[in-house]
Design a protein around this motif. Structure first.
Motif, PDB file in Angstrom:
ATOM      1  N   GLY A  30      26.449  40.559  55.840  1.00  0.00           N
ATOM      2  CA  GLY A  30      25.702  41.403  55.280  1.00  0.00           C
ATOM      3  C   GLY A  30      26.333  42.654  54.388  1.00  0.00           C
ATOM      4  O   GLY A  30      25.767  43.720  54.262  1.00  0.00           O
ATOM      5  N   PHE A  31      27.518  42.567  53.983  1.00  0.00           N
ATOM      6  CA  PHE A  31      28.113  43.772  53.117  1.00  0.00           C
ATOM      7  C   PHE A  31      29.257  43.127  52.453  1.00  0.00           C
ATOM      8  O   PHE A  31      29.708  41.991  52.764  1.00  0.00           O
ATOM      9  CB  PHE A  31      28.661  44.757  54.085  1.00  0.00           C
ATOM     10  CG  PHE A  31      29.766  44.370  55.168  1.00  0.00           C
ATOM     11  CD1 PHE A  31      29.561  43.875  56.181  1.00  0.00           C
ATOM     12  CD2 PHE A  31      30.987  44.919  54.694  1.00  0.00           C
ATOM     13  CE1 PHE A  31      30.748  43.519  57.222  1.00  0.00           C
ATOM     14  CE2 PHE A  31      32.243  44.481  55.439  1.00  0.00           C
ATOM     15  CZ  PHE A  31      31.937  43.988  56.861  1.00  0.00           C
ATOM     16  N   SER A  32      29.667  43.813  51.486  1.00  0.00           N
ATOM     17  CA  SER A  32      30.858  43.533  50.537  1.00  0.00           C
ATOM     18  C   SER A  32      32.025  44.357  50.843  1.00  0.00           C
ATOM     19  O   SER A  32      31.765  45.515  51.115  1.00  0.00           O
ATOM     20  CB  SER A  32      30.162  43.599  49.258  1.00  0.00           C
ATOM     21  OG  SER A  32      29.302  42.650  48.991  1.00  0.00           O
ATOM     22  N   ILE A  33      32.885  43.886  50.560  1.00  0.00           N
ATOM     23  CA  ILE A  33      34.417  44.885  50.695  1.00  0.00           C
ATOM     24  C   ILE A  33      34.918  45.065  49.334  1.00  0.00           C
ATOM     25  O   ILE A  33      34.792  43.877  48.593  1.00  0.00           O
ATOM     26  CB  ILE A  33      35.402  44.274  51.805  1.00  0.00           C
ATOM     27  CG1 ILE A  33      35.569  42.700  51.518  1.00  0.00           C
ATOM     28  CG2 ILE A  33      34.822  44.491  53.036  1.00  0.00           C
ATOM     29  CD1 ILE A  33      36.740  42.434  52.345  1.00  0.00           C
ATOM     30  N   GLY A  34      35.892  45.895  49.194  1.00  0.00           N
ATOM     31  CA  GLY A  34      36.507  46.044  47.997  1.00  0.00           C
ATOM     32  C   GLY A  34      37.910  46.741  48.575  1.00  0.00           C
ATOM     33  O   GLY A  34      38.201  47.326  49.654  1.00  0.00           O
TER      34      GLY A  34
ATOM     35  N   LEU B 594      47.990  40.854  36.589  1.00  0.00           N
ATOM     36  CA  LEU B 594      46.789  41.258  36.396  1.00  0.00           C
ATOM     37  C   LEU B 594      46.045  42.050  37.454  1.00  0.00           C
ATOM     38  O   LEU B 594      46.598  42.001  38.457  1.00  0.00           O
ATOM     39  CB  LEU B 594      45.810  40.004  36.526  1.00  0.00           C
ATOM     40  CG  LEU B 594      45.761  39.047  35.308  1.00  0.00           C
ATOM     41  CD1 LEU B 594      44.844  37.797  35.510  1.00  0.00           C
ATOM     42  CD2 LEU B 594      45.406  39.914  34.228  1.00  0.00           C
ATOM     43  N   GLN B 595      45.435  43.199  36.818  1.00  0.00           N
ATOM     44  CA  GLN B 595      44.761  44.146  38.202  1.00  0.00           C
ATOM     45  C   GLN B 595      43.318  43.837  38.225  1.00  0.00           C
ATOM     46  O   GLN B 595      42.630  43.598  37.400  1.00  0.00           O
ATOM     47  CB  GLN B 595      44.953  45.360  37.711  1.00  0.00           C
ATOM     48  CG  GLN B 595      46.134  46.163  37.844  1.00  0.00           C
ATOM     49  CD  GLN B 595      46.038  47.639  37.878  1.00  0.00           C
ATOM     50  OE1 GLN B 595      45.449  48.259  37.039  1.00  0.00           O
ATOM     51  NE2 GLN B 595      47.263  48.128  38.426  1.00  0.00           N
ATOM     52  N   LEU B 596      43.145  43.534  39.646  1.00  0.00           N
ATOM     53  CA  LEU B 596      41.760  42.881  39.758  1.00  0.00           C
ATOM     54  C   LEU B 596      41.040  43.888  40.645  1.00  0.00           C
ATOM     55  O   LEU B 596      41.530  44.795  41.397  1.00  0.00           O
ATOM     56  CB  LEU B 596      41.795  41.692  40.760  1.00  0.00           C
ATOM     57  CG  LEU B 596      42.835  40.569  40.259  1.00  0.00           C
ATOM     58  CD1 LEU B 596      43.085  39.541  41.252  1.00  0.00           C
ATOM     59  CD2 LEU B 596      42.038  39.992  39.169  1.00  0.00           C
ATOM     60  N   GLN B 597      39.739  43.820  40.449  1.00  0.00           N
ATOM     61  CA  GLN B 597      38.681  44.760  41.337  1.00  0.00           C
ATOM     62  C   GLN B 597      37.671  43.895  41.864  1.00  0.00           C
ATOM     63  O   GLN B 597      36.837  43.686  41.177  1.00  0.00           O
ATOM     64  CB  GLN B 597      38.058  45.848  40.388  1.00  0.00           C
ATOM     65  CG  GLN B 597      38.937  46.483  39.463  1.00  0.00           C
ATOM     66  CD  GLN B 597      40.143  46.910  39.917  1.00  0.00           C
ATOM     67  OE1 GLN B 597      40.211  47.488  40.995  1.00  0.00           O
ATOM     68  NE2 GLN B 597      41.208  46.748  39.010  1.00  0.00           N
ATOM     69  N   SER B 598      38.306  43.100  42.823  1.00  0.00           N
ATOM     70  CA  SER B 598      37.405  42.063  43.123  1.00  0.00           C
ATOM     71  C   SER B 598      36.564  42.840  44.536  1.00  0.00           C
ATOM     72  O   SER B 598      36.946  43.463  45.120  1.00  0.00           O
ATOM     73  CB  SER B 598      37.860  40.724  43.673  1.00  0.00           C
ATOM     74  OG  SER B 598      38.909  40.968  44.304  1.00  0.00           O
ATOM     75  N   GLU B 599      35.245  42.247  44.376  1.00  0.00           N
ATOM     76  CA  GLU B 599      34.509  42.649  45.848  1.00  0.00           C
ATOM     77  C   GLU B 599      33.928  41.486  46.245  1.00  0.00           C
ATOM     78  O   GLU B 599      33.561  40.494  45.525  1.00  0.00           O
ATOM     79  CB  GLU B 599      33.319  43.744  45.078  1.00  0.00           C
ATOM     80  CG  GLU B 599      32.511  44.215  45.818  1.00  0.00           C
ATOM     81  CD  GLU B 599      31.374  44.874  45.652  1.00  0.00           C
ATOM     82  OE1 GLU B 599      31.386  45.267  44.146  1.00  0.00           O
ATOM     83  OE2 GLU B 599      30.448  45.179  46.080  1.00  0.00           O
ATOM     84  N   THR B 600      33.964  41.312  47.673  1.00  0.00           N
ATOM     85  CA  THR B 600      33.731  40.038  47.977  1.00  0.00           C
ATOM     86  C   THR B 600      32.755  40.220  49.128  1.00  0.00           C
ATOM     87  O   THR B 600      32.803  41.499  49.721  1.00  0.00           O
ATOM     88  CB  THR B 600      34.992  39.500  48.908  1.00  0.00           C
ATOM     89  OG1 THR B 600      36.194  39.826  48.447  1.00  0.00           O
ATOM     90  CG2 THR B 600      34.652  37.946  48.818  1.00  0.00           C
ATOM     91  N   SER B 601      31.726  39.662  49.041  1.00  0.00           N
ATOM     92  CA  SER B 601      30.713  39.835  50.133  1.00  0.00           C
ATOM     93  C   SER B 601      30.977  38.983  51.294  1.00  0.00           C
ATOM     94  O   SER B 601      31.299  37.803  51.122  1.00  0.00           O
ATOM     95  CB  SER B 601      29.304  39.446  49.489  1.00  0.00           C
ATOM     96  OG  SER B 601      29.166  38.239  48.955  1.00  0.00           O
TER      97      SER B 601
END
Lengths: 124, 602
Positions: A30-34, B594-601
């Protein structure tokens, strides 16, 4: 939360225990990380120090296990189940969080308000 | 100021007025039956002064310079008149003569409001004396009007400062300068060069010929070596003469104020060389009557070699040395500030001035004095606003104190001239754009009427064939009015005469140009070369410089080129020494991530 290269990182942390929710075949937190050492730290809106390549919580879904456990948006995750999260790539962090065998993850998170609270209590 | 009252306007000639105290108006009836209603702008009862604002019922505007009679009698346009006149109690008697006076110098406090309007206003003041005929433009003074100054309202918008068409037409013609009389001094350098060239030609030949003439029997015959030397001498002499002709015998581009130093030095050097050779020839060969002819021929050939080397030196000094740019010159025209930059090499100041002038005629847009009048009128208004009176008696520092007081007062005063300027410029811009639109449409339409005759049509019997000039004359009238109005609005009408416009039109038609191409030379002010010779206005320039004009250019040297209407101010700066360094880039070193700004849930 700034660090001096070569010195151990010190921070005031909070222990958060999240019980994963079973959703069909998946276990979701239930959360996302960056963030991560392979990412661009200057794009991180939550970090104080824009060279900080740590893992940050970017979104907490409402009512999910993370929110229930006390995780907040903007927290920096320092450890997951004992594994260090301050010098990992994004993918490694994701893997550590989504291990299929574990039902519970114990995180050590830090945020600015914790430091302020400790400082205030020390002043009294 | 706008409180209305009635007044009497009566004149012996032409208009008759009726006085109506009840109506706040005066009806003036002119000879042609037009009615002029005038409204007084100040109370008339007790004060002797009154201002009258009059409007012709036909509603046209009128020029303010003409006397009232002409205005009222001809009624060609409407006008608004501010008039002040003395109103005596026995006015009913009067033929109150009204004569107009333009009193822009006498401003009142509320005059600024009226002058800010762009109406053309006229002050008419009546004198109770009865001069029979008003003067054309001048105003007979009012003896009785002691305090007319207080109540005379302001006046004159722009009409006093604008130039009439005749003035502008005279602009291009006035400074044609004296007719180019045959100036002998101009040809002096050429004559000297030709004389020197002749000497150069004659000397080696005479070295060869004189021994043959003077002691032919004693000369040793020389064979093939001499012939080879003769040939080489002939060709070298030919080359020298051709090169000398190419370099030196050219029409002078300009007459410079001082002599060209390098040329003079080179001439002297050549002369010196020739003299020394003649000296040697005279002493060693003529006197001793040398028999070795081959030696003499070699002597002559060495002279020609030396002359060729001098010519090489001349080429380097005169032509090549100043090709490498060393200085950047900034040229500013003094009247409108147009600026250009040129890179020049090491030249003397007079030569640099020459180069700049050659560039001036092709780079700078034509100097248009009509565009500068607005700034001058504003400056005049600034100065005219304040007067300083010394009430405590003359002091020694009166002048500086006065000027300082003026500046301080002007700074404190809330000046609304910037407002005026802004609106004036906006209005002018709008007008120009409107005229331009009309012009473009008219020209495009005119061009559609003309078509080039195709080849096959030429074979048929000619219907209405015209050559370009006639075609231009045929379509010119349809666009003439729009073009003239546009030129007048942008104040360019003195640069283009009717003939030049028609010639340009014929030129455009001949070369299949579009209407836009035709119009371009009128929409933009082009360089001076583009216009006919009459509007060049001057070819006489004066070089003003603190350093000597034959001294070389230096960093920070300044000089001025003055012509009759304006001057060009030139400052020079040295081009800095540039340091170029090298950086080697391996062709395979270009790598990217490449510069990525990924956000993973999770």
């Amino acid at each position: 939360m700034s660090f001096i290269p070569g010195q151990p990182v010190t921070a005031v942390v909070q222990r958060i225990e999240i019980h994963k929710l079973r959703d069909g075949d998946n276990l979701i937190l239930g959360f996302s990380i960056g963030g991560g050492i392979d990412q661009d730290p200057s794009q991180n809106p939550f970090s104080e120090d824009k060279t900080d390549k740590g893992i940050y919580v970017t979104r907490v879904s409402k009512g999910g296990p993370a929110e229930v456990a006390g995780l907040r948006m903007g927290d920096k995750i320092m450890q997951v189940n004992g594994w260090d999260m301050t010098m990992v790539t994004h993918d490694q962090a994701r893997k550590k969080l989504t291990k299929k065998g574990e039902d519970v993850v114990r995180l050590l998170v830090t945020r600015k308000s914790l430091e302020n609270a400790v400082r205030q209590s020390m002043m009294h | 100021m706008l409180s209305h009252n009635t007044c009497t306007v009566r004149s012996a000639h032409g208009p008759k007025a009726t006085f109506s105290p009840e109506r706040r108006q005066v009806l003036v009836q002119t000879g042609q039956g037009n009615q002029i209603t005038t409204r007084l702008l100040r109370p008339v009862g007790k004060s002797k002064r009154a201002c009258v604002r009059a409007r012709v019922s036909s509603g046209l505007m009128f020029d303010n310079r003409k006397p009232l009679e002409r205005i009222l009698s001809s009624c060609a346009a409407s006008y608004s008149i501010h008039s002040g006149y003395s109103h005596h109690s026995n006015r009913s008697r009067g033929s109150n003569k009204q004569s107009e006076r333009s009193s822009r110098d006498r401003h009142k406090s509320h005059s600024r409001d009226s002058s800010s309007r762009s109406d053309k206003n006229v002050t008419i003041s009546a004198s109770s004396a009865q001069p029979q005929q008003p003067d054309q433009g001048s105003a007979p003074t009012d003896a009785q009007d002691d305090n007319w100054g207080e109540t005379t309202t302001a006046v004159t918008g722009t009409s006093d400062h604008s130039l009439s068409q005749e003035d502008l037409a005279g602009f291009g013609k006035e400074t044609e300068g004296p007719v180019e009389k045959l100036n002998c001094v101009r040809f002096l350098p050429l004559a000297l060069i030709l004389a020197l060239g002749l000497l150069v030609l004659v000397t080696p030949l005479s070295f060869l010929v004189l021994p043959q003439l003077m002691w032919p029997e004693r000369l040793q015959p020389c064979g093939t070596a001499c012939e080879g030397l003769f040939l080489s001498l002939a060709f070298k002499l030919l080359i020298l003469l051709l090169a000398g002709w190419a370099l030196f015998v050219r029409p002078a581009r300009a007459s410079l104020p001082r002599i060209a130093v390098f040329r003079a030095l080179l001439g002297l050097l050549t002369l010196l060389l020739l003299l020394s050779y003649w000296l040697f020839f005279g002493v060693r060969i003529l006197d001793s009557q040398d028999e070795n002819y081959q030696g003499i021929v070699q002597f002559a050939v060495s002279l020609v070699d030396a002359l060729l080397f001098i010519h090489y030196l001349a080429v380097v000094l005169l032509e090549i040395r100043h090709l490498q740019p060393c200085f950047s010159l900034c040229v500013v025209r003094s009247t409108d500030g147009e600026t250009r930059h040129y890179n020049l090499g090491q030249l003397s100041i007079q030569r640099a001035a020459l180069v700049i002038l050659e560039h001036y005629y092709k780079d700078f847009s034509i100097h248009n004095p009509a565009l500068l009048t607005a700034a001058k009128s504003r400056a005049a208004k600034h100065l005219a606003g304040l007067k300083v009176y010394n009430v405590d008696g003359a002091g020694s520092d009166a002048a500086t104190a006065q000027s300082r007081a003026k500046i301080a007062a002007a700074a404190r005063q809330r000046d609304t001239s910037h407002n005026e300027l802004y609106y004036e410029e906006a209005e002018h811009e709008r007008r120009v754009r409107k005229r331009k639109a009309r012009l473009v449409v008219a020209v495009e339409e005119a061009f559609t009427h003309v078509r080039r005759l195709q080849e096959e049509e030429k074979k048929k019997p000619p219907g209405d064939e015209m050559d370009p000039r006639e075609a231009a004359q045929a379509i010119f009238p349809s666009m003439a009015r729009a073009l003239q109005k546009y030129l007048r609005t942008t104040r360019q009408q003195h640069c283009h005469s009717m003939d030049s416009i028609q010639a340009h039109l014929a030129f455009c038609i001949t070369n299949n140009m579009t209407p836009k191409a035709f119009l371009e030379s009128y929409l933009m002010a082009g360089p001076t070369l583009q216009y006919t010779r009459e509007s060049w206005q001057t070819r006489q320039w004066t070089l003003i410089s603190e350093a000597s004009v034959t001294s070389p250019l230096r960093h920070g040297s300044e000089f001025q080129l003055k012509s009759s209407d304006f001057s060009l101010v030139v400052t020079s700066k040295a081009i800095p020494h540039l340091k170029l360094s090298e950086e080697y880039v391996h062709p395979k070193s270009h790598k990217f991530v490449l510069q990525l700004q990924s956000e993973t849930s999770v």
